[in-house]
Scaffold this active site. Structure first.
Site, PDB file in Angstrom:
ATOM      1  N   GLN A  83       0.845  -1.189   0.000  1.00  0.00           N
ATOM      2  CA  GLN A  83       0.000   0.000   0.000  1.00  0.00           C
ATOM      3  C   GLN A  83       0.884   1.245   0.000  1.00  0.00           C
ATOM      4  O   GLN A  83       2.112   1.153  -0.003  1.00  0.00           O
ATOM      5  CB  GLN A  83      -0.909  -0.003   1.239  1.00  0.00           C
ATOM      6  CG  GLN A  83      -1.938  -1.110   1.243  1.00  0.00           C
ATOM      7  CD  GLN A  83      -3.146  -0.792   0.382  1.00  0.00           C
ATOM      8  OE1 GLN A  83      -3.233   0.259  -0.256  1.00  0.00           O
ATOM      9  NE2 GLN A  83      -4.103  -1.713   0.338  1.00  0.00           N
ATOM     10  N   SER A  91      -5.255  -9.101   3.276  1.00  0.00           N
ATOM     11  CA  SER A  91      -6.365  -8.337   2.708  1.00  0.00           C
ATOM     12  C   SER A  91      -7.339  -9.303   2.068  1.00  0.00           C
ATOM     13  O   SER A  91      -6.939 -10.162   1.279  1.00  0.00           O
ATOM     14  CB  SER A  91      -5.856  -7.343   1.659  1.00  0.00           C
ATOM     15  OG  SER A  91      -6.929  -6.843   0.875  1.00  0.00           O
ATOM     16  N   GLY A  92      -8.629  -9.139   2.382  1.00  0.00           N
ATOM     17  CA  GLY A  92      -9.631  -9.988   1.765  1.00  0.00           C
ATOM     18  C   GLY A  92      -9.821  -9.687   0.296  1.00  0.00           C
ATOM     19  O   GLY A  92      -9.824 -10.593  -0.548  1.00  0.00           O
ATOM     20  N   SER A  93      -9.972  -8.392  -0.065  1.00  0.00           N
ATOM     21  CA  SER A  93     -10.197  -8.050  -1.466  1.00  0.00           C
ATOM     22  C   SER A  93      -9.000  -8.438  -2.326  1.00  0.00           C
ATOM     23  O   SER A  93      -9.158  -8.940  -3.451  1.00  0.00           O
ATOM     24  CB  SER A  93     -10.493  -6.559  -1.608  1.00  0.00           C
ATOM     25  OG  SER A  93      -9.380  -5.763  -1.252  1.00  0.00           O
ATOM     26  N   ASP A 249     -11.294   2.485   0.648  1.00  0.00           N
ATOM     27  CA  ASP A 249     -11.401   1.176   0.007  1.00  0.00           C
ATOM     28  C   ASP A 249     -12.725   1.122  -0.748  1.00  0.00           C
ATOM     29  O   ASP A 249     -13.778   1.398  -0.203  1.00  0.00           O
ATOM     30  CB  ASP A 249     -11.357   0.101   1.095  1.00  0.00           C
ATOM     31  CG  ASP A 249     -11.244  -1.313   0.563  1.00  0.00           C
ATOM     32  OD1 ASP A 249     -11.608  -1.558  -0.603  1.00  0.00           O
ATOM     33  OD2 ASP A 249     -10.806  -2.193   1.330  1.00  0.00           O
ATOM     34  N   CYS A 253     -14.398  -4.636   2.116  1.00  0.00           N
ATOM     35  CA  CYS A 253     -13.217  -4.856   2.955  1.00  0.00           C
ATOM     36  C   CYS A 253     -13.325  -6.157   3.762  1.00  0.00           C
ATOM     37  O   CYS A 253     -14.131  -6.272   4.688  1.00  0.00           O
ATOM     38  CB  CYS A 253     -12.958  -3.678   3.887  1.00  0.00           C
ATOM     39  SG  CYS A 253     -11.355  -3.773   4.714  1.00  0.00           S
ATOM     40  N   GLY A 254     -12.474  -7.121   3.407  1.00  0.00           N
ATOM     41  CA  GLY A 254     -12.513  -8.422   4.061  1.00  0.00           C
ATOM     42  C   GLY A 254     -11.920  -8.426   5.449  1.00  0.00           C
ATOM     43  O   GLY A 254     -12.539  -8.918   6.408  1.00  0.00           O
TER      44      GLY A 254
END
Length: 344
Positions: A83, A91-93, A249, A253-254
């Site tokens: 990032q 990160s889920g996404s 985001d 968001c996962g």
């Protein structure tokens, strides 16, 4: 054209959040485990992240995911997330983007109707189940890392805002969860700039005033993001994660919803087996479930599951001309927000 470095990426997004995948040009990063490798990027040599993420080769509204050789025998693939501020553990996404890219490019053989892919992250192993049909990865369901509420109803003093109530929770990374009603705001695209400004201020205050540290994963200290949490008029969970140095985001968001579920479970607002719809600021959705309970170093924790969709939308190659005066890129506050305060 003469390049001293060439990197190839496949571009994807998960419910609106861009997560491009580095598929060529990087052999490895020093470290015995993925956690070691992430700490090397964050503590020893940050040049690769800056090259990939900063302008002119990157932009604020995206993540770049570094695919690396696995270090765990049970894993099919290993990766970490870059990032604007640093490398992150989970990160889920981005996991949804990665699984979609791995299967649709043939890097991992697609099996219909379901392919199991085990991802190795700095936060641990994540099991992904991909629903596949006619060569398309239609949906990815992730068994997320054990998640727990760290501090409920904590209060921080925020410059220009006064006392702000937050929940601190771990969902693969640490979050500060904020009710936007404290500021008379709702989560909507027209309020994005205000939410970002407040979220960044609260982010700084939490990391300055509260001790946040994972009891088992070395290097996971301080919150990674803040997340505004509320409900829409139809009762569906609404969220907006604020990522340094200052953007929202686009996905639900996962990891943020894993942290949110942990707080909800701690308060008795959800139970094992319960599934909820989580909606983003652009109205895309994930399905989030509490599949079980466990402990993290003696703390009550939940086992979250996150389900969403990803789409491949391009292939991208970048390089570095040896005469380029910006080999590690740059940030300008018109796009990156209050970058330098958050990165200091």
């Amino acid at each position: 054209m003469r390049w001293k470095k060439t990197i190839t990426m496949v571009e994807a997004h998960a419910e609106g959040e861009v997560g491009r995948i580095v598929t060529g040009g990087v052999l490895d990063v020093p470290g015995r485990t993925m956690l070691d490798k992430m700490n090397h990027i964050n503590q020893v040599d940050d040049s690769l992240r800056r090259f990939l993420v900063n302008e002119p080769r990157g932009c604020a509204q995206m993540s770049t995911n570094l695919l690396l050789p696995k270090t765990h025998p049970e894993a099919d693939a290993a990766y970490m997330i870059f990032q604007g501020d640093k490398a992150h553990a989970m990160s889920g996404s981005n996991s949804i983007c990665l699984v979609t890219v791995l299967l649709e490019t043939g890097m991992i053989e697609m099996v219909e109707p379901e392919t199991i892919v085990t991802l190795e992250t700095p936060a641990g192993l994540v099991r992904a189940r991909a629903a596949c049909k006619d060569g398309k990865c239609e949906r990815v369901t992730l068994d997320m890392p054990p998640s727990y509420a760290d501090q409920l109803d904590a209060v921080v003093e925020v410059e220009g805002l006064g006392k702000v109530s937050v929940d601190i929770a771990f969902g693969g990374i640490f979050y500060g969860l904020i009710d936007p009603a404290q500021f008379g705001l709702r989560i909507a695209p027209e309020n994005a700039c205000k939410l970002v400004e407040i979220g960044c201020r609260v982010h700084r205050a939490i990391n300055a005033q509260l001790e946040v540290k994972h009891p088992q994963l070395e290097g996971l200290e301080g919150i990674s993001y803040t997340m505004f949490v509320s409900h829409d008029d139809d009762g569906i969970m609404k969220g907006a994660t604020i990522l340094p140095p200052g953007r929202i985001d686009r996905s639900p968001c996962g990891t943020g919803n894993s942290a949110r579920l942990a707080c909800m479970h701690a308060r008795g607002q959800t139970a094992e087996g319960s599934t909820h719809t989580a909606r983003s600021i652009i109205d895309s959705t994930f399905e989030v479930t509490v599949t079980g309970t466990t402990e993290v170093a003696g703390r009550p924790a939940i086992l979250p599951r996150v389900s969403g969709r990803g789409w491949v939308h391009g292939i991208h190659q970048i390089g570095l001309d040896p005469s380029d005066p910006y080999p590690l890129g740059y940030m300008v506050a018109d796009c990156w927000g209050d970058a330098f305060d958050l990165l200091s």
